[in-house]
Design an enzyme around this catalytic site. Structure first.
Site, short mmCIF file in Angstrom:
data_model
loop_
_atom_site.label_atom_id
_atom_site.label_comp_id
_atom_site.label_asym_id
_atom_site.label_seq_id
_atom_site.Cartn_x
_atom_site.Cartn_y
_atom_site.Cartn_z
N GLU A 56 0.82 -1.22 0.00
CA GLU A 56 0.00 0.00 0.00
C GLU A 56 0.85 1.27 0.00
O GLU A 56 0.45 2.29 -0.56
CB GLU A 56 -0.95 0.00 1.20
CG GLU A 56 -2.04 -1.05 1.14
CD GLU A 56 -1.63 -2.39 1.74
OE1 GLU A 56 -2.49 -3.29 1.84
OE2 GLU A 56 -0.43 -2.54 2.11
N PHE A 118 -11.76 -7.36 13.71
CA PHE A 118 -10.63 -7.78 12.88
C PHE A 118 -10.31 -6.71 11.84
O PHE A 118 -11.19 -6.25 11.12
CB PHE A 118 -10.96 -9.11 12.19
CG PHE A 118 -9.90 -9.59 11.26
CD1 PHE A 118 -8.66 -10.00 11.74
CD2 PHE A 118 -10.10 -9.62 9.88
CE1 PHE A 118 -7.66 -10.44 10.89
CE2 PHE A 118 -9.10 -10.06 9.01
CZ PHE A 118 -7.88 -10.47 9.52
N GLN A 119 -9.07 -6.32 11.80
CA GLN A 119 -8.55 -5.29 10.90
C GLN A 119 -9.28 -3.96 11.04
O GLN A 119 -9.43 -3.21 10.07
CB GLN A 119 -8.59 -5.78 9.44
CG GLN A 119 -7.56 -6.88 9.16
CD GLN A 119 -7.34 -7.16 7.70
OE1 GLN A 119 -8.21 -6.93 6.86
NE2 GLN A 119 -6.16 -7.65 7.36
N LYS A 168 -17.93 -0.89 5.45
CA LYS A 168 -18.33 -1.92 4.50
C LYS A 168 -19.84 -1.90 4.24
O LYS A 168 -20.28 -2.11 3.10
CB LYS A 168 -17.90 -3.30 5.00
CG LYS A 168 -17.93 -4.38 3.93
CD LYS A 168 -17.22 -5.64 4.36
CE LYS A 168 -17.16 -6.64 3.22
NZ LYS A 168 -16.44 -7.88 3.61
N MET A 481 24.15 9.02 2.78
CA MET A 481 24.06 10.32 3.43
C MET A 481 24.35 10.21 4.93
O MET A 481 25.03 11.07 5.51
CB MET A 481 22.68 10.94 3.19
CG MET A 481 22.58 12.39 3.67
SD MET A 481 23.76 13.49 2.85
CE MET A 481 22.82 13.95 1.40
#
Length: 566
Positions: A56, A118-119, A168, A481
């Site tokens: 993602e 969940f999630q 949802k 760096m």
């Protein structure tokens, strides 16, 4: 605007609304809480291409790259929980770099909110500090207005990222769909009103200046004010320097372009910042990497600030006159009052510093006498092969500073990099989006071996989409760096910066990407030419000096006039 009303589910309303906003490509990764939207994307794939990234974070950076080269709003999709939190780095990057982006995340059903389902993650609270606006939608009928408002906010005024979190059940519920674009939000004024008197006051200060200097930033590009900037510079005769994100708004070959300001900027503009009598800031925010020690920054100068965001005025540097508004409009209006002028002797002072910098720094990069390859000569080779017309994408580190210092640009929107956040891993996925945003141009990702390994899984996205991104990894087998700072300020204690790398060529070939490795100077240009000539993606690994440093350098906490050449 769709005037027709039809009965559809919320997920379809999402997809149809994106199409109404002119979205033809979106980047993302499916999951349980956003599955209804993906089901509708499948049905509309002839109108809206979905690009399956491998993470993602890659979706967010690809959306950024697309926005930066196309000038459109980038779109990223993710599911709830870890899918949404994986977008956060890209959202934060977009916020600080003013990149227009709409992120849509799925969320658990509304009756489960707050139950630690969940999630489930409170992405609204997490993203609030790093978005221009965010909203959670729990009713299907609210989806079209939320999306319309999101696109208006993301692209208007000073652009930025917006997040819409959709439960949802809102995706699955029905609504009477009709789409109407948003053109106004109460109490939100994206472009402040321009005061003509302020323009006249600024012009008077500029016209009376003996040693004026312009610093322009990304506000010129975002405001599509490149022509107005060029006209302003040429009429006034004022030398103009740029910030990292302002690079490419003015061709690097322009006679009044005097280079980059800031920590690794050019010697002349850094030194002369503290000698100019008028400093004209256009579409830039006086970031700490530009100013160094604020207590010693341009104290002798009257500061004129052309800026769209009132919050940036007087935030870091006190201004004499602030001209608010979109730079395209304010610079155009200023041209009427700016006197035709010539500052040749003052410009020559910059050129005198250029000669010193060339002798002590640049010549060693572009015409090295040592055996090892330098990053500067790789960029010079890319310039030659692309006739200064490529889009260069980088993330953060030595390779980034070498890219912005040595790449040459003829066209705007050609420098795509992670400016304010400095995100390792930005370049590869951003280059995919950048190429899709401007498919007819060469897009070259210039990446360090460290940052490359943070998102190299996006080679899978290149494999699946066939996007012809050219990838150059400048491999010094260090986190370069950080190692440079350890060398200069930590007595060469190279703590956790040396890299043991995989076989990058085999990795590229595993994704069916043509690949070559170069370690000798006599093979460099031909390899770059072969890469640019390729009709497909191409991977080029260049082994560069392990302990090469980026100079000039303004040490942290120092004045810009204390810039070091070694």
């Amino acid at each position: 605007m769709s005037l027709k009303t039809e009965r559809i589910i919320g997920a379809e309303a999402v997809v149809k609304s994106l199409i109404e906003e002119g979205v033809d490509v979106a980047y993302g990764y499916p999951g349980g809480a956003i599955m209804p939207i993906y089901d509708e994307l499948y049905k509309y794939q002839d109108q809206l291409q979905h690009v399956l990234t491998r993470h993602e974070q890659g979706a967010a950076h690809a959306a950024q790259g697309f926005a930066r080269t196309s000038g459109k709003v980038g779109v990223a999709l993710a599911t709830s929980g870890p899918g949404a939190t994986n977008l956060i780095t890209g959202i934060a990057d977009a916020q600080i770099d003013s990149t227009p982006m709409v992120c849509i995340t799925g969320q658990v059903a509304s009756h489960l909110l707050g139950t630690d389902a969940f999630q489930e993650t409170d992405v609204i609270s997490i993203s609030s500090p790093i978005t221009k606006w965010n909203v959670q939608v729990t009713r299907s009928e609210d989806i079209p207005k939320a999306i319309a408002k999101a696109f208006y906010i993301a692209k208007s005024g000073r652009p930025g990222p917006v997040l819409i979190d959709i439960t949802k059940d809102a995706q699955q519920g029905e609504l009477d769909y009709r789409y109407e674009k948003c053109t106004h939000v109460r109490s939100y004024k994206p472009v402040p009103e321009t005061n003509l008197e302020k323009i006249k006051q600024a012009a008077e200060v500029i016209n009376n200046a003996k040693k004026p200097m312009i610093i322009f930033g990304q506000g010129v590009i975002l405001g599509e004010a490149e022509t107005e900037l060029k006209d302003f510079i040429e009429k006034s005769g004022i030398p103009a320097a740029w910030t990292v994100l302002g690079l490419s708004a003015l061709p690097t070959s322009h006679p009044l372009n005097v280079g980059m300001v800031g920590m690794h900027g050019n010697y002349g503009p850094n030194k002369l910042t503290n000698e100019c009598d008028v400093l004209i800031a256009i579409g830039m925010r006086f970031d700490d990497r530009v100013t160094g020690d604020l207590n010693k920054y341009a104290k002798q100068a009257k500061v004129i600030h052309y800026e769209i965001d009132p919050a940036e005025v007087d935030k870091n540097v006190k201004t004499e006159v602030a001209v608010l508004g979109n730079s395209k409009d304010t610079l155009a209006k200023s041209l009427e009052f700016i006197a035709k002028n010539d500052h040749t002797s003052w410009v020559n002072e910059f050129r005198d510093f250029d000669k010193i910098e060339y002798e002590k720094v640049i010549n060693g990069q572009l015409n090295p006498t040592k055996e090892g390859l330098t990053m500067g000569e790789v960029l010079q080779g890319i310039n030659k092969a692309t006739n200064d017309n490529a889009v260069i994408v980088s993330d953060v580190g030595q390779h980034q500073m070498m890219a912005v210092r040595y790449a040459k640009f003829s066209n705007t929107r050609s420098n795509v990099t992670s400016g304010g956040l400095g995100t390792m891993g930005f370049a590869l996925p951003a280059a995919i989006g950048a190429k899709m945003g401007t498919p007819k141009r060469d897009v070259v990702a210039v990446i360090g071996d460290g940052g490359y390994q943070m998102t190299c899984q996006e080679l899978g996205t290149i494999l699946q989409t066939g996007t012809a991104v050219k990838i150059v990894v400048l491999n010094n087998e260090f986190l370069g760096m950080v190692r440079q700072w350890q060398q200069l300020f930590f007595e060469k204690r190279y703590a956790s910066t040396e890299m043991t790398n995989p076989d990058f060529i085999k990795l590229a070939e595993a994704y069916s990407i043509p690949a070559k490795k170069v370690s000798k100077r006599e093979n460099l240009q031909s390899a770059i030419d072969e890469m640019i000539a390729s009709d497909t993606s191409y991977f080029l690994e260049v082994m560069v000096e392990k302990e090469d440093n980026v100079f000039p350098m303004v040490p942290t906490g120092a004045s810009v006039s204390e810039v070091r050449l070694s």
